[in-house]
Design an enzyme around this catalytic site. Structure first.
Site, PDB file in Angstrom:
ATOM      1  N   SER A 148       0.834  -1.199   0.000  1.00 41.01           N
ATOM      2  CA  SER A 148       0.000   0.000   0.000  1.00 41.01           C
ATOM      3  C   SER A 148       0.874   1.256   0.000  1.00 41.01           C
ATOM      4  O   SER A 148       1.550   1.527  -0.984  1.00 41.01           O
ATOM      5  CB  SER A 148      -0.961  -0.057   1.186  1.00 41.01           C
ATOM      6  OG  SER A 148      -1.967   0.917   1.068  1.00 41.01           O
ATOM      7  N   SER A 149       0.890   2.033   1.068  1.00 42.03           N
ATOM      8  CA  SER A 149       1.766   3.203   1.130  1.00 42.03           C
ATOM      9  C   SER A 149       3.211   2.807   0.866  1.00 42.03           C
ATOM     10  O   SER A 149       3.954   3.510   0.177  1.00 42.03           O
ATOM     11  CB  SER A 149       1.642   3.871   2.506  1.00 42.03           C
ATOM     12  OG  SER A 149       2.512   4.974   2.628  1.00 42.03           O
TER      13      SER A 149
END
Length: 422
Positions: A148-149
């Site tokens: 994700s991030s």
């Protein structure tokens, strides 16, 4: 808003076992904090995992967590299999940890999107340089991975530092530069919602603009995305493929398309080999919940971490019908494959099929506070406060199963850590 949008990625919270003052050697086989590692404009934390037996010229993996996550959560959750493989192959793992509100990596500011511009990428490179100088790291075997991030930062780091990273594996990310914002915002809704589309040339130019003047070799990239991801829209997967095929100078038409498991489509670009220039992995019906069981084994093979040498002997790709493999013991040929079953209320079933041996011992870790309530078709023993199962056949064949109570953690899933023939 960024924290709320990405907080759906599950955290496995385990306390860090020790702290490391700058300049000291890390305690082997534990996650240890390092301070004073170099220039760190955004006040990141650095954690390092050094196995008991380090290769003479170890590879280095930089593993980055999801928004609202931490180094210990990802190390002992989604990326546990990276540590298991590090114990076998002797490579080192660095876990950067964001400390700003929301614990998200900066993939949006102008400083973060320019080599040497400041913010998180500069701190992460300081971690890389620190580790290379203290552990005799092979500079040709430095890799990045993230969720994700952290996957977004994997894209950014490879674009900005192609002379540092040989390859990356990004689970649920966006193209490098896609999340850029103005006015200090930390969230780009258009990018998150998959509304930014560019040509392959435009995406490639954007990546190259982060390190202008560089004309050397570019890193390989492996990409993963679920088709029903509502946090970072699936459209970003296709845009990432455009970007990295252009950066690598290969066709957007795959030279190989197969299905390692049900609902999984894998495409390779520029080569059909395990270490292709670009690889895409599309998971039908999967949301913002990658990696799933067995996928890290494929990432390890793609990155080239499955060797102690600088020129790994890469095994052939699993056949299209092969299930996602579990880690196995050195020299063993036993494989344990998880098939998720019914999920209802606060519990779910899991079935495990063992292949390659008629007698075996499989070890399965359950994430606390989850607990196993029912088992079948195996001889089970327990350790680690009831969160580690050791399973042997009980005469019922090569399949066993169990029911897990979530106890408030509904996202974590069992992790097979070894399958040893006996």
């Amino acid at each position: 808003m960024l924290r709320a949008a990405l907080a759906g990625v599950a955290a496995v919270a385990l306390a860090v076992t020790a702290a490391l003052a700058g300049g000291q050697s890390a305690q082997a086989a534990s996650l240890v904090q390092v301070t004073g590692f170099g220039t760190n404009p955004s006040n990141l934390n650095m954690y390092i995992y050094v196995p008991d037996r380090v290769a003479a010229r170890p590879a280095l993996l930089v593993a980055m967590h999801y928004c609202s996550g931490s180094a210990s959560a990802v190390a002992n959750g989604y990326f546990r299999d990276y540590q298991t493989a590090a114990d076998q192959y002797g490579y080192i793992i660095v876990f950067p940890e964001a400390t700003r509100s929301g614990n998200c990596f900066d993939v949006y500011s102008a400083q973060a999107l320019q080599r040497g511009g400041g913010s998180d990428p500069v701190g992460i490179i300081s971690m890389v340089n620190y580790t290379k100088s203290r552990y005799n790291v092979d500079p040709s075997r430095v890799y990045a991975t993230g969720v994700s991030s952290g996957a977004m930062m994997t894209n950014v780091m490879l674009a900005e530092y192609p002379d540092v990273f040989a390859a990356g594996s990004a689970f649920m990310g966006v193209p490098a530069g896609c999340f850029a914002t103005t006015g200090g915002s930390t969230w780009n809704s258009q990018c998150a919602n998959g509304q930014i589309s560019k040509t392959a040339q435009q995406w490639g130019d954007l990546a190259r603009s982060m390190n202008p003047g560089y004309s050397g070799a570019q890193p390989r990239m492996q990409l993963w995305h679920g088709t029903t991801d509502s946090t970072l829209n699936y459209n970003n997967f296709g845009e990432e493929i455009k970007q990295w095929t252009n950066v690598r100078g290969v066709s957007q038409t795959p030279v190989l398309t197969d299905s390692p498991a049900s609902g999984w489509t894998r495409t390779r670009y520029g080569s059909s080999s395990v270490t292709a220039p670009v690889e895409g992995n599309s998971l039908a019906g999967v949301g913002h919940s990658l990696p799933q069981n067995g996928m890290i084994a494929y990432a390890i093979n793609f990155l080239g971490l499955n060797s102690t040498s600088a020129s790994p002997s890469v095994p052939s790709s699993p056949s299209p019908s092969s299930p996602s493999p579990s880690p196995s013991s050195p020299g063993g040929s036993c494989t344990a494959s998880i098939t998720p079953g019914t999920v209802w209320g606060d519990r779910y079933n899991t079935s495990v099929t063992v292949s390659g041996a008629s007698t075996w011992t499989v070890t399965v870790n359950i994430t606390a506070p989850q607990k196993v309530s029912t088992t079948w078709s195996g001889a089970f023993t327990w350790s680690n406060g009831g969160n580690t199962m050791t399973v042997k056949p009980n005469g019922s064949g090569n399949t066993f199963g169990f029911t897990t109570m979530t106890n408030g953690n509904s996202s974590a899933r069992p992790q097979i850590t070894s399958c040893i023939p006996s």
